[in-house]
Design a protein around this motif. Sequence first.
Motif, PDB file in Angstrom:
ATOM      1  N   PRO A  85      60.295  36.705   0.940  1.00 48.88           N
ATOM      2  CA  PRO A  85      60.620  37.445   2.168  1.00 48.88           C
ATOM      3  C   PRO A  85      61.751  36.784   2.949  1.00 48.88           C
ATOM      4  N   GLY A  86      62.771  37.558   3.274  1.00 48.46           N
ATOM      5  CA  GLY A  86      63.867  37.062   4.096  1.00 48.46           C
ATOM      6  C   GLY A  86      64.717  35.998   3.441  1.00 48.46           C
ATOM      7  N   TYR A  87      64.789  36.000   2.115  1.00 48.71           N
ATOM      8  CA  TYR A  87      65.442  34.896   1.407  1.00 48.71           C
ATOM      9  C   TYR A  87      66.879  34.645   1.887  1.00 48.71           C
ATOM     10  N   GLN A  88      67.709  35.689   1.959  1.00 42.27           N
ATOM     11  CA  GLN A  88      69.119  35.487   2.336  1.00 42.27           C
ATOM     12  C   GLN A  88      69.235  34.946   3.755  1.00 42.27           C
ATOM     13  N   LEU A  89      68.426  35.464   4.663  1.00 40.04           N
ATOM     14  CA  LEU A  89      68.434  34.968   6.040  1.00 40.04           C
ATOM     15  C   LEU A  89      67.977  33.514   6.084  1.00 40.04           C
ATOM     16  N   ILE A  90      66.919  33.191   5.363  1.00 39.19           N
ATOM     17  CA  ILE A  90      66.414  31.821   5.334  1.00 39.19           C
ATOM     18  C   ILE A  90      67.466  30.873   4.770  1.00 39.19           C
ATOM     19  N   ARG A  91      68.133  31.311   3.735  1.00 36.42           N
ATOM     20  CA  ARG A  91      69.194  30.475   3.147  1.00 36.42           C
ATOM     21  C   ARG A  91      70.278  30.172   4.181  1.00 36.42           C
ATOM     22  N   GLN A  92      70.622  31.173   4.976  1.00 33.17           N
ATOM     23  CA  GLN A  92      71.629  30.989   6.024  1.00 33.17           C
ATOM     24  C   GLN A  92      71.151  29.990   7.074  1.00 33.17           C
ATOM     25  N   LYS A  93      69.896  30.107   7.484  1.00 30.87           N
ATOM     26  CA  LYS A  93      69.368  29.237   8.529  1.00 30.87           C
ATOM     27  C   LYS A  93      69.187  27.802   8.028  1.00 30.87           C
ATOM     28  N   VAL A  94      68.839  27.644   6.774  1.00 34.64           N
ATOM     29  CA  VAL A  94      68.750  26.308   6.194  1.00 34.64           C
ATOM     30  C   VAL A  94      70.128  25.651   6.188  1.00 34.64           C
ATOM     31  N   ARG A  95      71.145  26.436   5.865  1.00 37.88           N
ATOM     32  CA  ARG A  95      72.522  25.928   5.883  1.00 37.88           C
ATOM     33  C   ARG A  95      72.914  25.488   7.294  1.00 37.88           C
ATOM     34  N   GLU A  96      72.552  26.313   8.277  1.00 30.08           N
ATOM     35  CA  GLU A  96      72.872  25.987   9.669  1.00 30.08           C
ATOM     36  C   GLU A  96      72.155  24.706  10.106  1.00 30.08           C
ATOM     37  N   ALA A  97      70.884  24.568   9.729  1.00 29.80           N
ATOM     38  CA  ALA A  97      70.131  23.370  10.103  1.00 29.80           C
ATOM     39  C   ALA A  97      70.725  22.120   9.461  1.00 29.80           C
ATOM     40  N   ALA A  98      71.179  22.243   8.224  1.00 32.22           N
ATOM     41  CA  ALA A  98      71.815  21.108   7.548  1.00 32.22           C
ATOM     42  C   ALA A  98      73.109  20.724   8.250  1.00 32.22           C
ATOM     43  N   ASP A  99      73.897  21.729   8.653  1.00 32.54           N
ATOM     44  CA  ASP A  99      75.158  21.456   9.346  1.00 32.54           C
ATOM     45  C   ASP A  99      74.916  20.816  10.708  1.00 32.54           C
ATOM     46  N   GLU A 100      73.919  21.310  11.441  1.00 33.66           N
ATOM     47  CA  GLU A 100      73.685  20.830  12.794  1.00 33.66           C
ATOM     48  C   GLU A 100      73.066  19.438  12.827  1.00 33.66           C
ATOM     49  N   THR A 101      72.257  19.117  11.848  1.00 34.35           N
ATOM     50  CA  THR A 101      71.622  17.793  11.817  1.00 34.35           C
ATOM     51  C   THR A 101      72.403  16.791  10.981  1.00 34.35           C
ATOM     52  N   GLY A 102      73.219  17.297  10.058  1.00 32.53           N
ATOM     53  CA  GLY A 102      73.956  16.424   9.151  1.00 32.53           C
ATOM     54  C   GLY A 102      73.117  15.882   8.018  1.00 32.53           C
ATOM     55  N   GLU A 103      71.866  16.345   7.924  1.00 31.08           N
ATOM     56  CA  GLU A 103      70.929  15.801   6.948  1.00 31.08           C
ATOM     57  C   GLU A 103      70.608  16.820   5.846  1.00 31.08           C
ATOM     58  N   LEU A 104      69.717  16.431   4.956  1.00 30.02           N
ATOM     59  CA  LEU A 104      69.235  17.302   3.896  1.00 30.02           C
ATOM     60  C   LEU A 104      68.196  18.258   4.467  1.00 30.02           C
ATOM     61  N   CYS A 105      68.413  19.558   4.271  1.00 26.77           N
ATOM     62  CA  CYS A 105      67.466  20.557   4.760  1.00 26.77           C
ATOM     63  C   CYS A 105      66.979  21.390   3.579  1.00 26.77           C
ATOM     64  N   GLN A 106      65.665  21.619   3.523  1.00 28.27           N
ATOM     65  CA  GLN A 106      65.068  22.343   2.406  1.00 28.27           C
ATOM     66  C   GLN A 106      64.065  23.378   2.910  1.00 28.27           C
ATOM     67  N   TYR A 107      63.809  24.374   2.068  1.00 31.81           N
ATOM     68  CA  TYR A 107      62.802  25.394   2.370  1.00 31.81           C
ATOM     69  C   TYR A 107      61.847  25.451   1.198  1.00 31.81           C
ATOM     70  N   LEU A 108      60.564  25.417   1.509  1.00 32.92           N
ATOM     71  CA  LEU A 108      59.518  25.337   0.495  1.00 32.92           C
ATOM     72  C   LEU A 108      58.521  26.474   0.692  1.00 32.92           C
TER      73      LEU A 108
END
Length: 256
Positions: A82-105
Motif C-alpha cells: 500500500p502506498g509504495y511509490q509515496l512511501i519510497r518518496q518519503k523515505v528518500r526525503e527522510a534520508a536527505d533531511e537526516t543525512g543517514e540511512l533510511c529504510q522501510y520494512l
Amino acid sequence: MSTHADVPVKSIARMAELLRTLQLLDGAGVSELARELDVSKSTAYNHLKSLEEYGYVVQEDDVYYVGLGLLDHGEYARQRQPGYQLIRQKVREAADETGELCQYLVEEHGLGVFVVRESGDHAVETSTRIGNRVYLNHVTAGKALLAYLPENQVSEVIDQHGLPGKTEHTITSVESLQAELEAIRERRYAIDRDEHLRGLYAIGVPVRLDDGQPIGAMSVAGPANRINHEQRAEEIAQVLLEKANEIELTLKHSPV
C-alpha cells in the motif's frame, strides 16, 4: 493428502531450498550443491536445469547462480505494498533531511522484510539490502511494528519465531519486549541501541492505516556517536513522524 499430491509440494520446497543455498554460497557447482542439500548429483542437476529454463538460475562455466528471473516477481510484490511509490518518496526525503540511512520494512509471515532503502549524504553502509528478512525483535522498525500490532498477532509472531538474540543487547524475553512495546507507544517511536548491529543506533516509527493497523515502519540508522544523543534522536524521530503522518493522511484521503 495422497502421496501423488505430496510430490509437487516437496519438489517446490526443494527448489526453494536450492535457491536459498545458491544465494548463500554465492554460486555453486552441481557437486557442491548436492553435498550441501544432501541429495544426489542427478537430483541437484535436474532441479537446476528446471530453474534455469525459467530464468531463475543462470550457469556461468560450471557454476550456477541465482538468476534475474526472480527480480520481476520481487518487484511486483514490492509494488503491491500500500502506498509504495509515496512511501519510497518519503523515505528518500527522510534520508536527505537526516543525512543517514533510511529504510522501510513490512511484516510478512512473522518476519520483517526491507522493501525500501535510501542513503543520505553521511549514511553508513550496512549488510541489509532490499528483500532481507529479519526477526522483528532485532530491528527498530520491527519493534515499531510490534508495538501497534494486535496482541494476538504479536503472540503469534513470538510462537512462530521466538525472540532470538542478535547482539548482547537484543531483547529476548517476552516480559522485556512487552515493556519495550509499551515504552514505544508512550513516546511514539522505537529505539535500537546496538540490538541489531554493534555500534549502530536507529530510530523507527510505524506507518498506520486509519484504523490504527500498521502497514509498515520507517527507520533511520547511523553510528552510535551520531544517533545516541537525546536531542539528535528527537530530531530524527520528528522527521520520521512527520513523513509517516504525511503518508497516513494521503492514504486516508486519496489512496495511492
